[in-house]
Design an enzyme around this catalytic site. Structure first.
Site, PDB file in Angstrom:
ATOM      1  N   ARG A  45      97.393  31.928 -64.359  1.00 53.25           N
ATOM      2  CA  ARG A  45      97.881  31.786 -62.984  1.00 53.25           C
ATOM      3  C   ARG A  45      96.716  31.498 -62.055  1.00 53.25           C
ATOM      4  O   ARG A  45      96.834  30.796 -61.086  1.00 53.25           O
ATOM      5  CB  ARG A  45      98.610  33.058 -62.561  1.00 53.25           C
ATOM      6  CG  ARG A  45     100.059  33.030 -63.007  1.00 53.25           C
ATOM      7  CD  ARG A  45     100.850  34.120 -62.318  1.00 53.25           C
ATOM      8  NE  ARG A  45     101.547  34.894 -63.341  1.00 53.25           N
ATOM      9  CZ  ARG A  45     101.360  36.181 -63.566  1.00 53.25           C
ATOM     10  NH1 ARG A  45     100.502  36.874 -62.856  1.00 53.25           N
ATOM     11  NH2 ARG A  45     102.032  36.791 -64.506  1.00 53.25           N
ATOM     12  N   LYS A 103     101.533  44.299 -78.396  1.00 55.28           N
ATOM     13  CA  LYS A 103     102.224  45.253 -79.288  1.00 55.28           C
ATOM     14  C   LYS A 103     103.691  45.401 -78.922  1.00 55.28           C
ATOM     15  O   LYS A 103     104.536  45.603 -79.796  1.00 55.28           O
ATOM     16  CB  LYS A 103     101.530  46.608 -79.276  1.00 55.28           C
ATOM     17  CG  LYS A 103     101.286  47.195 -77.882  1.00 55.28           C
ATOM     18  CD  LYS A 103      99.937  46.812 -77.339  1.00 55.28           C
ATOM     19  CE  LYS A 103      99.849  47.058 -75.851  1.00 55.28           C
ATOM     20  NZ  LYS A 103      98.492  47.150 -75.353  1.00 55.28           N
ATOM     21  N   LYS A 203     102.826  50.781 -80.813  1.00 53.90           N
ATOM     22  CA  LYS A 203     101.771  50.691 -81.828  1.00 53.90           C
ATOM     23  C   LYS A 203     102.164  51.452 -83.091  1.00 53.90           C
ATOM     24  O   LYS A 203     101.929  50.982 -84.213  1.00 53.90           O
ATOM     25  CB  LYS A 203     100.466  51.232 -81.250  1.00 53.90           C
ATOM     26  CG  LYS A 203      99.918  50.359 -80.105  1.00 53.90           C
ATOM     27  CD  LYS A 203      98.842  51.072 -79.314  1.00 53.90           C
ATOM     28  CE  LYS A 203      98.264  50.204 -78.214  1.00 53.90           C
ATOM     29  NZ  LYS A 203      97.433  50.959 -77.261  1.00 53.90           N
ATOM     30  N   GLY A 300      90.085  47.749 -73.535  1.00 52.07           N
ATOM     31  CA  GLY A 300      88.925  47.141 -72.868  1.00 52.07           C
ATOM     32  C   GLY A 300      88.785  45.682 -73.254  1.00 52.07           C
ATOM     33  O   GLY A 300      89.330  45.227 -74.266  1.00 52.07           O
TER      34      GLY A 300
END
Ligand code: HSE
Length: 432
Positions: A45, A103, A203, A300
């Protein structure tokens, strides 16, 4: 040899990291693959100031990437269910391989997407979807493939673990730590996914499917978050020698498999109790290998990019051979395995209740435990605070079926001496 062309959709925390690490380590990656792996297109975007897009085609339409002739591998890093689902279907239908960190997408739509990918002869890879930079998918699906997996237990949400750690170590307030996790780019777009256990359930769904060779059963995961955990519980747990962690557990039992995510007391001497901050860890027990443990950053930018790029390299190495490992590690997932209801699961428990400081309260509580054949393992009661006629009672039980525990909790709740209900947290004793 021709280069392998990569199109990246999404240039946020993980997309930006993937872009930069692919560029920075291009020479090493060429050596490892035997050909160039280059980014031809990016859909975002807005541009990410941390990424130099020189020489790369930038679009704001993700479907451009799914349809472009100069893209072999579509990297889906936009997150969410719907747009990502449409993008991956379109990419796969156009004969493109897909790498995703999503996930939610795999847990909810994976069965359908894997069937489509098989039909089209392409790979959908999702290492980055579980436990960030830890190569747990590869370990479980390939490294441990000789084993019957008996159980796995993992701290698989970095944000949740960051919150639990800061609450335990620094006595910080829940919302304050959550805001920091969001600023650091660990949290999901909707942070209730982190704190209410939905992200961990996504997960766990994936891990359990690979561990037991079963289809993805997201809706059958018992899910409880950490938002109700109080400082008081963290401190009582510590006094008893336990840490409270948000754990995902999958276990093979006689009647089926357990799949559950909930706050859990873990003895302080266990490795999992000492996994702190944004770090994740998954303990896997195989019948041949015994207990194994996988540890590393669970969220991260570049840690997650590390897993995304490992998948890109895997596909780039295989692209001409037509060979790929089945996504869930089995030719056909076993549809006959039953997922147990939480009431059928056996666990030990931590219970905390505020009770009236009067003759017979303890005897009445003990009677209810006895009537339900629940063995009390440890108990703490402190003197009432000055001017109060209420004491806090904390106990640990031995393992018991949840159904029986629930019956005791209902009876405790009916006791006039028990105020404000009973806090219940499951306890995992774990090996290793
Ligand atoms: N929100 C996720 C976490 C990101 O905190 O673990 C990585 O999946």
């Amino acid at each position: 040899m021709n280069p392998v062309n990569v199109g990246i959709c999404g240039l946020g925390t993980v997309g930006g990291g993937t872009f930069n690490v692919l560029k920075r380590n291009a020479d090493t990656i060429r050596q490892r693959v035997g050909r160039d792996v280059r980014i031809t297109r990016v859909a975002a975007r807005q541009a990410n100031p941390a990424c130099d897009l020189t020489g790369v085609e930038l679009t704001n339409d993700i479907m451009d990437i799914a349809r472009a002739d100069d893209v072999d591998i579509v990297v889906e890093l936009i997150g969410g269910y719907d747009a990502a689902f449409e993008l991956v279907k379109e990419a796969v239908s156009n004969g493109k391989h897909v790498v995703t960190a999503n996930k939610a997408l795999i847990a909810v739509h994976g069965n359908e997407l894997f069937a489509l990918a098989k039909e089209k002869g392409v790979t959908i890879a999702f290492e980055a979807g579980v436990a960030g930079g830890i190569p747990i998918i590869k370990a479980l699906r390939e490294g441990l493939t000789a084993n019957q997996v008996e159980s796995l237990a993992g701290i698989i949400n970095g944000t949740g673990n960051f919150i639990m750690t800061e609450m335990a170590e620094k006595g910080r307030a829940f919302n304050d730590v959550l805001a920091e996790a969001q600023a650091l780019g660990y949290a999901e777009a909707d942070p209730t996914f982190d704190v209410e256990g939905i992200d961990a359930a996504h997960k766990l769904t994936i891990l359990a499917s690979i561990a037991f060779g079963i289809p993805l059963h997201f809706k059958k995961v018992y899910t409880e978050g950490i938002s109700q955990i109080s400082q008081e519980d963290v401190q009582f747990a510590d006094e008893l020698g336990y840490a409270i962690k948000h754990l995902g557990v999958a276990r093979r039992a006689e009647e089926g498999v357990e799949m559950r995510v909930h706050p859990t007391l873990i003895p302080n001497k266990r490795l999992l109790a000492n996994v702190n901050g944004v770090l994740n860890a998954v303990q896997v027990q195989g019948d041949a290998v015994g207990p194994t443990m996988y540890y590393g950053p669970g969220a991260g930018s570049e840690p997650t990019a590390s897993a995304v790029i490992a998948d890109i390299i895997d596909i780039a190495r295989q692209i001409d051979s037509g060979f790929s490992v089945p996504p869930l590690g089995v030719a056909e997932p076993d549809e006959t395995v039953r997922v147990l209801d939480i009431e059928e699961v056996e666990s030990a428990y931590y219970l905390r209740m505020n009770v009236a400081d009067q003759v017979g309260t303890m005897a009445a509580v003990a009677q209810i435990m006895r009537d339900n054949e629940i063995n009390i393992e440890a108990i703490i009661q402190k003197e009432p605070k000055e001017g109060h006629n209420m004491v806090t009672l904390v106990m640990l039980t031995k393992a018991v079926k949840e159904k029986r525990l629930n019956s005791a909790l209902a009876q405790l709740g009916d006791m006039p001496q028990v105020m404000e209900g009973v806090t219940r947290i499951r306890v995992e004793l774990l090996e290793g």
